[in-house]
Design a protein around this motif. Structure first.
Motif, PDB file in Angstrom:
ATOM      1  N   ASN A 208      78.449  32.042  25.747  1.00  0.00           N
ATOM      2  CA  ASN A 208      79.647  31.213  25.847  1.00  0.00           C
ATOM      3  C   ASN A 208      79.617  30.283  27.058  1.00  0.00           C
ATOM      4  O   ASN A 208      78.919  30.536  28.045  1.00  0.00           O
ATOM      5  N   ASP A 209      80.390  29.196  26.953  1.00  0.00           N
ATOM      6  CA  ASP A 209      80.584  28.266  28.068  1.00  0.00           C
ATOM      7  C   ASP A 209      79.269  27.646  28.540  1.00  0.00           C
ATOM      8  O   ASP A 209      79.048  27.448  29.738  1.00  0.00           O
ATOM      9  N   ASP A 210      78.395  27.330  27.600  1.00  0.00           N
ATOM     10  CA  ASP A 210      77.104  26.731  27.929  1.00  0.00           C
ATOM     11  C   ASP A 210      77.144  25.221  27.691  1.00  0.00           C
ATOM     12  O   ASP A 210      77.897  24.721  26.846  1.00  0.00           O
ATOM     13  N   LEU A 211      76.312  24.500  28.433  1.00  0.00           N
ATOM     14  CA  LEU A 211      76.254  23.036  28.355  1.00  0.00           C
ATOM     15  C   LEU A 211      74.825  22.610  28.040  1.00  0.00           C
ATOM     16  O   LEU A 211      73.881  23.018  28.725  1.00  0.00           O
ATOM     17  N   TYR A 212      74.673  21.762  26.990  1.00  0.00           N
ATOM     18  CA  TYR A 212      73.359  21.281  26.564  1.00  0.00           C
ATOM     19  C   TYR A 212      73.385  19.755  26.573  1.00  0.00           C
ATOM     20  O   TYR A 212      74.126  19.146  25.804  1.00  0.00           O
ATOM     21  N   THR A 213      72.612  19.125  27.435  1.00  0.00           N
ATOM     22  CA  THR A 213      72.678  17.671  27.589  1.00  0.00           C
ATOM     23  C   THR A 213      71.284  17.053  27.652  1.00  0.00           C
ATOM     24  O   THR A 213      70.362  17.599  28.261  1.00  0.00           O
ATOM     25  N   ASN A 214      71.129  15.902  26.991  1.00  0.00           N
ATOM     26  CA  ASN A 214      69.947  15.043  27.138  1.00  0.00           C
ATOM     27  C   ASN A 214      68.627  15.742  26.792  1.00  0.00           C
ATOM     28  O   ASN A 214      67.584  15.448  27.379  1.00  0.00           O
ATOM     29  N   ASN A 215      68.663  16.660  25.839  1.00  0.00           N
ATOM     30  CA  ASN A 215      67.451  17.337  25.400  1.00  0.00           C
ATOM     31  C   ASN A 215      66.901  16.687  24.132  1.00  0.00           C
ATOM     32  O   ASN A 215      67.631  16.025  23.390  1.00  0.00           O
ATOM     33  N   ILE A 216      65.607  16.893  23.878  1.00  0.00           N
ATOM     34  CA  ILE A 216      64.960  16.416  22.660  1.00  0.00           C
ATOM     35  C   ILE A 216      64.452  17.618  21.876  1.00  0.00           C
ATOM     36  O   ILE A 216      63.689  18.439  22.408  1.00  0.00           O
ATOM     37  N   PHE A 217      64.890  17.732  20.614  1.00  0.00           N
ATOM     38  CA  PHE A 217      64.441  18.791  19.712  1.00  0.00           C
ATOM     39  C   PHE A 217      63.807  18.105  18.502  1.00  0.00           C
ATOM     40  O   PHE A 217      64.502  17.561  17.660  1.00  0.00           O
ATOM     41  N   GLU A 218      62.487  18.131  18.440  1.00  0.00           N
ATOM     42  CA  GLU A 218      61.790  17.324  17.436  1.00  0.00           C
ATOM     43  C   GLU A 218      60.704  18.120  16.729  1.00  0.00           C
ATOM     44  O   GLU A 218      59.936  18.868  17.346  1.00  0.00           O
ATOM     45  N   ASN A 219      60.653  17.945  15.411  1.00  0.00           N
ATOM     46  CA  ASN A 219      59.570  18.480  14.586  1.00  0.00           C
ATOM     47  C   ASN A 219      59.395  19.985  14.742  1.00  0.00           C
ATOM     48  O   ASN A 219      58.280  20.500  14.811  1.00  0.00           O
ATOM     49  N   ASN A 220      60.500  20.701  14.801  1.00  0.00           N
ATOM     50  CA  ASN A 220      60.459  22.161  14.822  1.00  0.00           C
ATOM     51  C   ASN A 220      60.679  22.692  13.407  1.00  0.00           C
ATOM     52  O   ASN A 220      61.066  21.952  12.505  1.00  0.00           O
ATOM     53  N   GLY A 221      60.438  24.007  13.214  1.00  0.00           N
ATOM     54  CA  GLY A 221      60.769  24.597  11.925  1.00  0.00           C
ATOM     55  C   GLY A 221      62.205  24.285  11.564  1.00  0.00           C
ATOM     56  O   GLY A 221      62.537  23.955  10.428  1.00  0.00           O
ATOM     57  N   ALA A 222      63.088  24.380  12.541  1.00  0.00           N
ATOM     58  CA  ALA A 222      64.464  23.897  12.472  1.00  0.00           C
ATOM     59  C   ALA A 222      64.842  23.516  13.898  1.00  0.00           C
ATOM     60  O   ALA A 222      64.241  23.997  14.858  1.00  0.00           O
ATOM     61  N   GLY A 223      65.845  22.654  14.023  1.00  0.00           N
ATOM     62  CA  GLY A 223      66.141  22.123  15.346  1.00  0.00           C
ATOM     63  C   GLY A 223      66.778  23.136  16.266  1.00  0.00           C
ATOM     64  O   GLY A 223      66.123  23.770  17.094  1.00  0.00           O
ATOM     65  N   VAL A 224      68.099  23.325  16.121  1.00  0.00           N
ATOM     66  CA  VAL A 224      68.860  24.189  17.024  1.00  0.00           C
ATOM     67  C   VAL A 224      69.775  25.078  16.189  1.00  0.00           C
ATOM     68  O   VAL A 224      70.485  24.586  15.306  1.00  0.00           O
ATOM     69  N   ALA A 225      69.772  26.376  16.477  1.00  0.00           N
ATOM     70  CA  ALA A 225      70.680  27.316  15.812  1.00  0.00           C
ATOM     71  C   ALA A 225      71.654  27.870  16.842  1.00  0.00           C
ATOM     72  O   ALA A 225      71.235  28.432  17.855  1.00  0.00           O
ATOM     73  N   VAL A 226      72.944  27.685  16.581  1.00  0.00           N
ATOM     74  CA  VAL A 226      74.004  28.128  17.488  1.00  0.00           C
ATOM     75  C   VAL A 226      74.865  29.132  16.728  1.00  0.00           C
ATOM     76  O   VAL A 226      75.470  28.776  15.722  1.00  0.00           O
ATOM     77  N   MET A 227      74.953  30.363  17.200  1.00  0.00           N
ATOM     78  CA  MET A 227      75.635  31.397  16.432  1.00  0.00           C
ATOM     79  C   MET A 227      76.558  32.240  17.312  1.00  0.00           C
ATOM     80  O   MET A 227      76.196  32.600  18.439  1.00  0.00           O
ATOM     81  N   PHE A 228      77.742  32.513  16.808  1.00  0.00           N
ATOM     82  CA  PHE A 228      78.660  33.486  17.400  1.00  0.00           C
ATOM     83  C   PHE A 228      78.920  33.203  18.891  1.00  0.00           C
ATOM     84  O   PHE A 228      78.810  34.095  19.734  1.00  0.00           O
ATOM     85  N   SER A 229      79.262  31.969  19.183  1.00  0.00           N
ATOM     86  CA  SER A 229      79.487  31.568  20.570  1.00  0.00           C
ATOM     87  C   SER A 229      80.743  30.716  20.677  1.00  0.00           C
ATOM     88  O   SER A 229      81.226  30.172  19.689  1.00  0.00           O
ATOM     89  N   LYS A 230      81.265  30.575  21.898  1.00  0.00           N
ATOM     90  CA  LYS A 230      82.503  29.840  22.125  1.00  0.00           C
ATOM     91  C   LYS A 230      82.352  28.845  23.271  1.00  0.00           C
ATOM     92  O   LYS A 230      81.568  29.051  24.185  1.00  0.00           O
TER      93      LYS A 230
END
Length: 404
Positions: A208-230
């Motif tokens: 919880n209460d996390d900050l994600y800025t200015n990142n590059i997620f490219e050509n992965n199996g899948a990009g970003v998975a966000v689960m059960f968070s606030k």
């Protein structure tokens, strides 16, 4: 006051211990054993075949011209169990693979105020593993794996039960998950590049209460998975070329009170896949040439989609539930064909972003081969004129005439 005086006196006499192949001290383990709290260990260029190195006192361990620490596939290489430890400028290779232990190139355990920077990790299982440790920084490292299968590979940077950690300007590639967080709060992930990983560029849950800025997620199996968070903020990131039958740029599952703003989603199978997530603001994002821009599954409430650009996606919105109290407003849609007679920059005719064909494809994926056919254009037009299957109240009442 007495404790502070003792602490300052202890560090006032800190020394530098030099390690080199031809020196009296030729191994990092020996240098750590001889060092006093607060000392600096300077490791000269060379190859040092060592593993199970335990840092159990406050030290600065600094490499000169990237000395190689070669674990020879024997197991974990460096384990930090003290507060106030810095690892800087090492080249660490050959972490041992294990199916019972998560061997890491660098593991930090129950420590405070750690700094890991300018480190290169190759031929690894797990890269940097932070376990029940707080108030640290992982800065400007390069983590390069050679993962072939998920079952025998680890994650690039992993945080578990940790708080107040900054992960910044790292390059992670060819591991299982580029960055993985679990039960880790108040984490800042900034300016990282996570590419060509087997599973996710970033994967986190119960954090919880996390900050994600200015990142590059490219050509992965899948990009970003966000689960059960606030209370998550994802701002100015790029999600690109995450293709595959089950791939997406961003998965949101059971997420509440979040902000998704200023991101670029380009050429993903599904840009954002949403399930059971509430009170999220999606604003100022660019959805460019994705299969699906937004795919909503399950009950989602009180979400706002505003001031986004939807540009040349196969499907802008796919929706399989009630609109509930979600709001679409002031977005730009490249396929909008309405007009603006009063010249206020907003379309006078509401835009309906859900196509009937998206329902058909969801039920029978093979029908995607008909996508560019005249028949599909006709059924989409008829559904637009007289909605029967698509949610008739899912509309952008004020579509923008020009892109943001």
């Amino acid at each position: 006051m007495v404790i502070i005086t003792i602490f300052l006196t202890q560090f006032a006499f800190a020394e530098t211990i030099t390690v080199c192949i031809s020196c009296n001290i030729s191994s990092l383990k020996d240098a750590i054993a001889l060092a006093q709290a607060g000392d600096t260990i300077l490791v000269k260029k060379g190859t040092y075949k060592e593993y199970n190195i335990v840092v159990d006192k406050p030290l600065i361990i600094k490499g000169e011209n990237y000395p190689v620490i070669d674990g020879e596939d024997q197991g974990e290489i460096i384990r930090i169990v003290s507060d106030n430890v810095t690892i800087d400028g090492l080249f660490i290779i050959n972490v041992g693979t294990s199916y019972t232990s998560d061997h890491a190139a660098i593991r930090v355990v129950r420590s405070e105020n750690f700094l890991i920077q300018n480190v290169v990790l190759e031929k690894l299982f797990f890269g940097i593993y932070i376990e029940k440790s707080n108030n640290g920084k992982i800065y400007h490292n390069k983590v390069i794996g050679d993962a072939q299968d998920e079952y025998n590979s680890g994650n690039g940077i992993q945080l578990w039960y940790s708080k107040n950690v900054v992960v910044e300007r790292n390059i992670i590639q060819k591991v299982r998950d580029g960055i993985y967080l679990e039960f880790s709060d108040n984490i800042t992930i900034n300016e990282n590049t996570s590419i060509n990983n087997l599973r996710y560029g970033l994967h986190f849950m119960f954090s919880n209460d996390d900050l994600y800025t200015n990142n590059i997620f490219e050509n992965n199996g899948a990009g970003v998975a966000v689960m059960f968070s606030k209370r998550i903020k994802m701002v100015n990131n790029t999600f690109r070329k995450n293709w595959g039958t089950a791939a997406f740029g961003l998965l949101l599952k059971e997420i509440n009170d979040a902000e998704i703003r200023g991101n670029v989603f380009e050429e993903n199978t599904v840009a954002i896949k949403v399930e059971g997530s509430n009170r999220i603001v999606y604003s100022n994002n660019n959805f460019i040439r994705n299969g699906y821009a937004i795919k909503v599954l399950g009950a989602c409430y009180a979400n706002t989609f505003e001031k986004n650009n939807f540009l040349y996606n196969s499907f802008d919105i796919s929706y399989n539930s009630k609109i509930n109290d979600n709001v679409f407003q002031h977005n730009y849609w490249s396929s909008y064909t309405g007009y603006d007679l009063d010249k206020d920059g907003l379309g006078d005719v509401p835009y309906r972003p859900v196509k009937l064909f998206s329902y058909i494809v969801n039920r029978t994926p093979e029908t995607i081969i008909l996508m560019r056919s005249l028949f599909i254009d006709i059924i989409d037009f008829s559904e637009k004129v007289s909605p029967v299957f698509t949610p008739d109240n899912l509309q952008d009442m004020t579509p923008k005439m020009k892109r943001y």
